[in-house]
Design an enzyme around this catalytic site. Structure first.
Site, PDB file in Angstrom:
ATOM      1  N   ASP A 180      91.354 -72.238  42.911  1.00  0.00           N
ATOM      2  CA  ASP A 180      90.519 -71.473  43.838  1.00  0.00           C
ATOM      3  C   ASP A 180      89.342 -72.340  44.270  1.00  0.00           C
ATOM      4  O   ASP A 180      88.501 -72.717  43.457  1.00  0.00           O
ATOM      5  CB  ASP A 180      90.024 -70.211  43.140  1.00  0.00           C
ATOM      6  CG  ASP A 180      89.322 -69.238  44.081  1.00  0.00           C
ATOM      7  OD1 ASP A 180      88.851 -69.682  45.161  1.00  0.00           O
ATOM      8  OD2 ASP A 180      89.243 -68.050  43.742  1.00  0.00           O
ATOM      9  N   CYS A 216      87.832 -60.887  45.787  1.00  0.00           N
ATOM     10  CA  CYS A 216      86.681 -61.682  46.212  1.00  0.00           C
ATOM     11  C   CYS A 216      85.417 -60.856  46.029  1.00  0.00           C
ATOM     12  O   CYS A 216      85.138 -60.366  44.940  1.00  0.00           O
ATOM     13  CB  CYS A 216      86.882 -62.178  47.647  1.00  0.00           C
ATOM     14  SG  CYS A 216      85.699 -63.458  48.148  1.00  0.00           S
ATOM     15  N   HIS A 237      92.731 -69.129  46.409  1.00  0.00           N
ATOM     16  CA  HIS A 237      91.844 -67.962  46.343  1.00  0.00           C
ATOM     17  C   HIS A 237      92.544 -66.621  46.528  1.00  0.00           C
ATOM     18  O   HIS A 237      92.240 -65.652  45.843  1.00  0.00           O
ATOM     19  CB  HIS A 237      90.744 -68.111  47.399  1.00  0.00           C
ATOM     20  CG  HIS A 237      89.708 -67.040  47.364  1.00  0.00           C
ATOM     21  ND1 HIS A 237      88.875 -66.846  46.277  1.00  0.00           N
ATOM     22  CD2 HIS A 237      89.368 -66.093  48.274  1.00  0.00           C
ATOM     23  CE1 HIS A 237      88.062 -65.837  46.529  1.00  0.00           C
ATOM     24  NE2 HIS A 237      88.343 -65.357  47.717  1.00  0.00           N
TER      25      HIS A 237
END
Length: 464
Positions: free
Chosen positions: A366, A274, A401
């Site tokens: 995602d 991330c 994600h």
């Protein structure tokens, strides 16, 4: 293995081999001495460090010899179906609670999973297949049970807290004298210090520094202020994370690893997920004084530049609600914020200056970050300057994600502490593991395996 009392001459025998192993190591589960051609339920339960009960179960039918072998037999329903030897582990779900994510905070102790076999097909009060929040099984007769320990730290791995030169992190050293390749490990904007991935990497032969850069009580600034923006470089081009006017130099972290006596000089890689993946890319592309051997970015944006306090970030998100989407449950999807077409050019990475091998891992469902689109743009720009050979990309269809170690429970939604105060959806299926080239690039004796699981990042409260 444990046998319980039975009316049969030989009581059922449940085995789990090995009963003590790393979390990414498969477990062979088998039950013998069952009545032949009868229905049974195999169940797994564990309690998280916060005390929540997690549970998974699946339905099987014994063969003519009275055996059930999870690596051989098809599940007929329950938390999963089909041939899934490790399904009891990756399908674990919190009982009666949504938005939880199973994370190990204290890596020097294991998760203890109780595996048991029950008579008949015991059904959950929730939907039998693919349910995301369990409500507990109806109780059946437990015929046999065994405990399995799942570890992130292998025997001999050492854990050392790092609190010097402005760094807040934890160093994990593999067993043995070394020297070993090393990895700088960074998580996302959930903040804090996550150690379990670093501990697992050390268990596979990497010296690993888990680095906190926001949301930690020992870092300057408000606890949940993420203020990473334009002030990335100090006077000597040191990449810095600016938190309320204080600077945490990432060059110091890289130097700590490269100079460690148990680290192979010049063989330090960077791994980030991330926003940590974005920082890893900045190191590889925009820091001439730092030369990582390779970089792995997971589910990260290709550009960002928000230098704001939490309140300012919330204001920014509110002003850009036109980029939000919502699912049927009202969970927010704000991947549009990171779409390359929505990121100003001056906020994008200087892709053309990449100097080392780069692996980018993304999930095709995602809902937090437009990682696929960002990789597409990075690939195009690298190709334009003759550097396409530096990039390796991996995509997981149907995944969301979070990319986690093998057999980690997948979750549909998770919680974050920023605006809007909603949960974000992700895919629910679990995909197979993939071997990254990190080991080859660093000349490792042990390969690094990453399996895709997923969580969203968005907000009802604090991210676990």
């Amino acid at each position: 293995a444990v046998r319980n009392k039975s009316t049969q001459s030989t009581a059922p025998l449940l085995t789990a081999t090995p009963s003590r192993a790393l979390v990414d190591q498969p477990i062979e589960i088998g039950i013998r001495h069952l009545p032949p051609d009868k229905p049974f339920t195999v169940r797994a339960r564990l309690h998280s460090e916060e005390g929540e009960l997690w549970e998974a179960s699946s339905h099987y039918r014994s063969d003519q010899k009275g055996t059930v072998i999870l690596s051989r037999d098809q599940s007929l329903g329950g938390s999963y179906s089909g041939l899934e030897p490790m399904g009891l582990f990756w399908s674990l779900q919190p009982v009666g609670v949504e938005g939880l994510r199973l994370r190990k905070k204290y890596v020097e102790t294991p998760f203890t999973v109780e595996v048991s076999v029950l008579s008949d097909h015991v059904r959950s009060s929730d939907s039998p297949v693919g349910c995301h929040v369990g409500q507990g099984l109806e109780e059946g007769a437990v015929l046999a049970a065994v405990n399995v320990e799942r570890w992130y730290m292998a025997p001999g791995v050492r854990r050392v807290e790092v609190r010097e030169q402005g760094l807040v992190g934890t160093l994990f050293l593999p067993a043995g004298p070394g020297p070993f390749p090393a990895v700088l490990d960074m998580w996302g904007m959930g903040g804090g210090l996550s150690e379990y991935r670093a501990a697992l990497l050390a268990s596979h032969g990497f010296v690993t520094l888990a680095l906190a850069y926001c949301g930690h009580e020992e870092l300057p600034g408000p606890l949940h202020t993420v203020n990473v923006g334009e002030q990335y470089f100090e006077k000597q081009h040191n990449l810095s994370i600016n938190i309320d006017g204080f600077s945490v130099p990432l060059k110091t972290a890289m130097g700590q690893l490269d100079r460690h006596p148990q680290v192979c000089t010049g063989r330090v890689g960077v791994l980030g997920l991330c926003f940590g993946g974005y920082l890893a890319l900045r190191i590889a592309m925009e820091m001439p004084n730092i030369s990582p051997r390779c970089v792995v970015g997971i589910s990260g944006p290709g550009g960002l530049g928000i230098n704001m306090t939490r309140d300012q970030t919330n204001d920014f998100l509110k002003e850009n609600q036109k980029l939000f989407r919502f699912d049927e449950q009202g969970n927010v999807i704000f991947r549009g914020i990171t779409m390359p077409s929505n990121v100003p050019p001056n906020y994008k990475l200087k892709v053309e200056s990449l100097r080392c091998p780069l692996q980018l891992i993304a999930a095709e469902d995602d809902q937090c970050c437009a990682a696929i689109e960002c990789i597409d743009e990075i690939e195009e720009r690298l190709g334009a300057v003759g550097k396409s050979g530096l990039l390796t990309r991996i995509q997981y269809p149907g995944a969301g994600h979070l990319i986690e170690p093998p057999y980690t429970p997948s979750v549909r939604v998770s919680l974050f502490h920023t605006y809007p105060k909603k949960c974000m959806p992700t895919a629910a299926s679990l995909l197979s593991s993939h071997i990254t080239p990190l080991s080859h690039t660093l000349s490792l004796p042990v390969s690094l395996s990453l399996r895709s699981n997923y969580y969203p990042v968005a907000g009802c409260s604090k991210l676990y």
